[in-house]
Design an enzyme around this catalytic site. Structure first.
Site, PDB file in Angstrom:
ATOM      1  N   GLU A   1      41.556  51.077  33.449  1.00  0.00           N
ATOM      2  CA  GLU A   1      42.449  50.065  34.017  1.00  0.00           C
ATOM      3  C   GLU A   1      43.049  49.174  32.934  1.00  0.00           C
ATOM      4  O   GLU A   1      44.217  48.806  33.020  1.00  0.00           O
ATOM      5  CB  GLU A   1      41.713  49.216  35.055  1.00  0.00           C
ATOM      6  CG  GLU A   1      41.366  49.963  36.345  1.00  0.00           C
ATOM      7  CD  GLU A   1      42.588  50.530  37.059  1.00  0.00           C
ATOM      8  OE1 GLU A   1      43.720  50.060  36.808  1.00  0.00           O
ATOM      9  OE2 GLU A   1      42.415  51.454  37.872  1.00  0.00           O
TER      10      GLU A   1
ATOM     11  N   TYR B   1      44.703  41.659  38.880  1.00  0.00           N
ATOM     12  CA  TYR B   1      44.845  43.086  39.195  1.00  0.00           C
ATOM     13  C   TYR B   1      43.598  43.874  38.812  1.00  0.00           C
ATOM     14  O   TYR B   1      43.020  44.601  39.627  1.00  0.00           O
ATOM     15  CB  TYR B   1      46.072  43.713  38.500  1.00  0.00           C
ATOM     16  CG  TYR B   1      45.936  45.218  38.505  1.00  0.00           C
ATOM     17  CD1 TYR B   1      46.187  45.931  39.670  1.00  0.00           C
ATOM     18  CD2 TYR B   1      45.432  45.905  37.404  1.00  0.00           C
ATOM     19  CE1 TYR B   1      45.982  47.298  39.730  1.00  0.00           C
ATOM     20  CE2 TYR B   1      45.223  47.260  37.446  1.00  0.00           C
ATOM     21  CZ  TYR B   1      45.496  47.960  38.604  1.00  0.00           C
ATOM     22  OH  TYR B   1      45.264  49.298  38.664  1.00  0.00           O
TER      23      TYR B   1
ATOM     24  N   ASP C   1      49.579  45.784  41.911  1.00  0.00           N
ATOM     25  CA  ASP C   1      50.240  46.064  40.641  1.00  0.00           C
ATOM     26  C   ASP C   1      51.725  46.268  40.932  1.00  0.00           C
ATOM     27  O   ASP C   1      52.192  45.994  42.036  1.00  0.00           O
ATOM     28  CB  ASP C   1      49.629  47.303  39.982  1.00  0.00           C
ATOM     29  CG  ASP C   1      50.020  48.568  40.712  1.00  0.00           C
ATOM     30  OD1 ASP C   1      50.269  48.498  41.941  1.00  0.00           O
ATOM     31  OD2 ASP C   1      50.115  49.630  40.078  1.00  0.00           O
TER      32      ASP C   1
END
Length: 344
Positions: free
Chosen positions: A40, A123, A141
DNA sequence: CAGCCGTGGAT
DNA sequence: TATCCAAGGCT
């Protein structure tokens, strides 16, 4: 609402190195939080295609967060070289070390706990909580913003529309399989609900999509126009010693290319300075590069036979100097400089 | 809160 | 060639 999307995801989910396969998922096996976190962070403002090989190299070299926390800063920065947004790499190390020092080497499982760590924002915290722990966190996102803007025909331009889009996304987040759902919305945005030419004909959410009904899907989300990029000009100096050693300096921790190695410059980056040593400098060529907020034209000066002691930076022995460890703009500079070294 | 912070691929 | 854009975070 989430049912049709999850059915689509079960059939078309893209295979990625950081995802667990359908069989493991069905058996209740969760992804490793370390790998979810690493992927991520790498994926922040970065395409899947660009991340794949970096992810493999990082996990091969540092299989656990404890391994990564023990790595030397320069080794991690070198492995990150070329991926961009280098503050991510610096925060990656800070975060790994915090997880080891403050959490016994185990990532927090809650959004709040994750949010407190360096480099983990709204996020990424939600993504880790949802994907690794199946917490019903709302993941927002760029993909989710676009999908929500179209699904609900939100005409307010970004970034002003962000709070509204977050609220709409929260309203859709299911209690069942929130991790798969989060990835499904992002996959949908990446493959079907794309910025231009969305493939509404094969979209599992075409029926409830308000923008589709109004024929304005491709025009959403609206965005406030951004300022044009200025052009900056500058100079860099590439010095080679008789024994082949190359002069490099480590850039300041903060700011552009922070913490990365580079060739000394004249202040195009806000830093100061003239030639790093009194050598016999000549112009090798021009390097062009575009950053997020400006275009750069660099005059590349070379001294293939430097002998004076450097005022800045340090000579690195040729075997230890690897162009691949440099940020891309510096690699371009090296290509121009070394081209003249070859036949000098 | 708006500016800063990389890079490479698509159009 | 120029612009846009990508699974954002930090200050």
């Amino acid at each position: 609402m989430s049912g049709s999307l999850l059915a689509w995801y079960d059939r078309y989910a893209r295979v990625m190195p950081w995802r667990v396969g359908p069989a493991d998922r069905a058996a209740g096996i969760r992804p490793d939080p370390y790998r979810v976190w690493l992927s991520e962070v790498m994926l922040q403002q970065t395409t899947v295609a660009a991340v794949r090989d970096y992810f493999r190299r990082f996990t091969d070299r540092w299989p656990t967060v404890t391994d990564l926390a023990a790595a030397a800063d320069a080794e991690v920065m070198a492995e990150w070289a070329g991926l961009g947004y280098y503050a991510r790499a610096r925060n990656l190390l800070k975060c790994a070390r915090a997880v080891v020092a403050d959490h016994g080497g185990v990532f927090p499982a809650t959004r709040e706990g994750l949010l407190a760590l360096p480099g983990i924002g709204p996020y990424t915290a939600a993504a880790i909580a949802a994907i690794a722990h199946d917490e019903p966190a709302t993941v927002v996102d760029g993909n989710v913003e676009r999908v929500m803007a179209r699904l609900h025909a939100v005409e307010t331009p970004l970034p002003a529309a962000k709070p509204e889009l977050v609220a709409l996304a929260a309203g859709l987040t299911p209690a069942d399989r929130p991790g798969d759902y989060a990835q499904a919305v992002m996959d949908l945005g990446a493959t079907i609900c794309t910025p231009r030419n969305p493939a509404c004909g094969i979209c599992p959410w075409s029926a409830p999509c308000a923008a589709r009904a109004r024929g304005i899907a491709a025009q959403l989300p609206r965005k406030t126009p951004k300022a044009a990029k200025p052009v900056r000009e500058g100079t860099v100096w590439v010095a080679r010693r008789a024994d082949g050693a190359i002069l490099l300096e480590t850039r300041p921790e903060r700011g552009l290319l922070g913490g990365m190695p580079g060739f000394p410059g004249d202040g195009w980056d806000g830093a100061g300075g003239g030639p790093p040593l009194a050598g016999d400098w000549r112009l090798a060529g021009e390097a062009r590069h575009t950053f997020t907020h400006f275009h750069l034209i660099l005059s590349v000066m070379v001294d293939p036979d430097a002998s004076d002691a450097p005022l800045r930076g340090a000579f690195v022995a040729r075997p230890a100097f690897r162009p691949a460890d440099l940020p891309t703009v510096m690699r371009k500079v090296w290509d121009i400089a070394s081209g003249t070294f070859g036949h000098s």
